[in-house]
Design a protein around this motif. Structure first.
Motif, PDB file in Angstrom:
ATOM      1  N   GLY A 169      -5.475  -4.735   2.086  1.00 21.83           N
ATOM      2  CA  GLY A 169      -5.087  -4.144   0.816  1.00 21.83           C
ATOM      3  C   GLY A 169      -3.892  -3.228   0.930  1.00 21.83           C
ATOM      4  O   GLY A 169      -3.655  -2.393   0.055  1.00 21.83           O
ATOM      5  N   GLY A 170      -3.121  -3.396   2.013  1.00 21.83           N
ATOM      6  CA  GLY A 170      -1.937  -2.559   2.204  1.00 21.83           C
ATOM      7  C   GLY A 170      -2.311  -1.094   2.323  1.00 21.83           C
ATOM      8  O   GLY A 170      -3.241  -0.738   3.061  1.00 21.83           O
ATOM      9  N   ASN A 171      -1.627  -0.241   1.579  1.00 23.31           N
ATOM     10  CA  ASN A 171      -1.926   1.194   1.643  1.00 23.31           C
ATOM     11  C   ASN A 171      -3.093   1.585   0.749  1.00 23.31           C
ATOM     12  O   ASN A 171      -3.423   2.763   0.623  1.00 23.31           O
ATOM     13  CB  ASN A 171      -0.683   2.015   1.274  1.00 23.31           C
ATOM     14  N   GLY A 172      -3.714   0.578   0.100  1.00 31.06           N
ATOM     15  CA  GLY A 172      -4.890   0.850  -0.724  1.00 31.06           C
ATOM     16  C   GLY A 172      -4.577   1.312  -2.130  1.00 31.06           C
ATOM     17  O   GLY A 172      -5.491   1.682  -2.872  1.00 31.06           O
ATOM     18  N   CYS A 173      -3.306   1.277  -2.523  1.00 32.12           N
ATOM     19  CA  CYS A 173      -2.896   1.760  -3.845  1.00 32.12           C
ATOM     20  C   CYS A 173      -2.531   0.596  -4.764  1.00 32.12           C
ATOM     21  O   CYS A 173      -2.071  -0.447  -4.323  1.00 32.12           O
ATOM     22  CB  CYS A 173      -1.710   2.711  -3.732  1.00 32.12           C
ATOM     23  N   VAL A 174      -2.717   0.836  -6.059  1.00 31.48           N
ATOM     24  CA  VAL A 174      -2.395  -0.161  -7.077  1.00 31.48           C
ATOM     25  C   VAL A 174      -0.911  -0.074  -7.426  1.00 31.48           C
ATOM     26  O   VAL A 174      -0.283   0.982  -7.319  1.00 31.48           O
ATOM     27  CB  VAL A 174      -3.269   0.075  -8.332  1.00 31.48           C
ATOM     28  N   LEU A 175      -0.350  -1.200  -7.851  1.00 32.70           N
ATOM     29  CA  LEU A 175       1.039  -1.259  -8.287  1.00 32.70           C
ATOM     30  C   LEU A 175       1.376  -0.121  -9.266  1.00 32.70           C
ATOM     31  O   LEU A 175       0.547   0.216 -10.108  1.00 32.70           O
ATOM     32  CB  LEU A 175       1.307  -2.588  -9.006  1.00 32.70           C
ATOM     33  N   PRO A 176       2.554   0.480  -9.164  1.00 29.56           N
ATOM     34  CA  PRO A 176       3.624   0.243  -8.183  1.00 29.56           C
ATOM     35  C   PRO A 176       3.510   1.110  -6.929  1.00 29.56           C
ATOM     36  O   PRO A 176       4.389   1.086  -6.091  1.00 29.56           O
ATOM     37  CB  PRO A 176       4.869   0.621  -8.981  1.00 29.56           C
ATOM     38  N   ALA A 177       2.423   1.879  -6.822  1.00 29.45           N
ATOM     39  CA  ALA A 177       2.246   2.753  -5.657  1.00 29.45           C
ATOM     40  C   ALA A 177       1.854   1.975  -4.416  1.00 29.45           C
ATOM     41  O   ALA A 177       1.934   2.483  -3.292  1.00 29.45           O
ATOM     42  CB  ALA A 177       1.195   3.821  -5.953  1.00 29.45           C
TER      43      ALA A 177
END
Length: 328
Positions: free
Chosen positions: A166-174
């Motif tokens: 999930g990458g850095n765990g943040c929702v778009l655009p973060a």
């Protein structure tokens, strides 16, 4: 040559500044998706399997769709695929015809998928589903659309790239997430992790069933094992393609990355040809990229695809048994 990639902080769980600055926008996106998914959808008279993901960019779900379509066809079923047709401009509910449609009209992935079964494009999945059922589909496979509520899913397979999670765990655009992980997991029936779980995503899915698979290069022509090659790709994660070629023993002298679904111009193709010629190399690309190249240029490029290899060969058949048992 253009070399674009997602923001570095999307893949860095330790990044703080940009995710914090973009947090209000991310909260808005997450809230919008959550509200959207509460809408009622159309229930098709045939079972619907959705292969989706939580993040933007490539996870390998189209390869999963191809694998499942081939298995369903081997069972004597008549699967049709529903897909958005990213970048295309034909009317929603159009059936893809590889003999006349181009990637600019219907998108690159639909043209790839049309090699295996009927494919329908359009953002309104309920509309495309109606067309497919009328045309004889006895089961439907959605390539993406996990965050689209217009069509009720019988079974949702959530596909995750093990190298990215999930990458850095943040929702778009973060970050790269299309929605909050918790919101996605509650709607999924099974999680499919492709590749080694380098980010530990399996630790955060609770009781959700997890299955595993790998991508491996297929149909590697012998001639490109014996000469230098320049690989280029405009997919979600070009480095996956490049690393796969290296693992297959292809001697790469250069690699060139383009944005996902990139529309190659005449100038791009001239530059690619000149660059390979200067290095005395053969151009190599993905089947998805090949769909976006004119036939006159494609004949000078070697296309190397991938296939899905399930860790447990019985798993996909079991998933399809469960899927087909849920008759509407």
């Amino acid at each position: 040559m253009m070399r674009l990639s997602p923001p570095a902080f999307w893949s860095d769980p330790q990044a703080r500044l940009w995710p914090a600055l973009l947090a209000p926008c991310a909260w808005g996106v997450a809230a919008f998706v959550r509200r959207r998914m509460r809408r009622a959808g159309w229930r098709a008279p045939v079972p619907v399997l959705c292969c989706g993901n939580m993040t933007v960019g490539g996870t390998g779900k189209t390869t999963v769709v191809i694998d499942l379509v081939q298995r369903l066809s081997a069972r004597g079923r008549k699967p049709h695929v529903l897909t958005r047709g990213y970048g295309g401009h034909v009317a929603a509910g159009t059936r893809v015809d590889p003999t006349c449609h181009t990637a600019r009209e219907v998108g690159d992935e639909p043209l790839m998928l049309a090699r295996y079964c009927p494919v329908w494009v359009g953002g309104d999945r309920a509309l495309t589903a109606r067309h497919a059922v009328k045309a004889g589909a006895d089961c439907l496979i959605m390539d993406d659309g996990f965050q689209n509520p217009s069509l009720v899913k019988t079974f949702s397979l959530l596909v995750v790239d093990g190298a990215v999670g999930g990458g850095n765990g943040c929702v778009l655009p973060a970050g790269p997430l299309r929605e909050r992980v918790a919101d996605a997991l509650v709607r999924a029936d099974t999680l499919l992790v492709i590749g080694a779980d380098q980010t530990g995503v399996a630790k955060h899915v609770g009781a959700l069933p997890i299955v595993w698979a790998e991508l491996e290069q297929v149909d590697v022509p012998h001639k490109i094992r014996e000469q230098p090659c320049v690989a280029f790709a405009g997919i979600g994660r070009p480095e996956k393609f490049f690393n796969g070629l290296r693992a297959a023993g292809i001697p790469l002298v250069d690699v060139l990355s383009f944005p996902d679904h990139y529309a190659y111009s005449s100038r791009d193709m001239l530059k690619l040809a000149a660059h390979a010629s200067n290095l005395g190399a053969q151009l190599v690309t993905t089947p998805k990229d090949a769909m976006r190249l004119p036939a006159s240029f494609r004949q000078n490029v070697v296309e190397v695809g991938v296939r899905l290899v399930w860790q447990d060969p019985q798993v996909p058949e079991h998933l399809l048994d469960v899927f087909l048992a849920h008759n509407p």
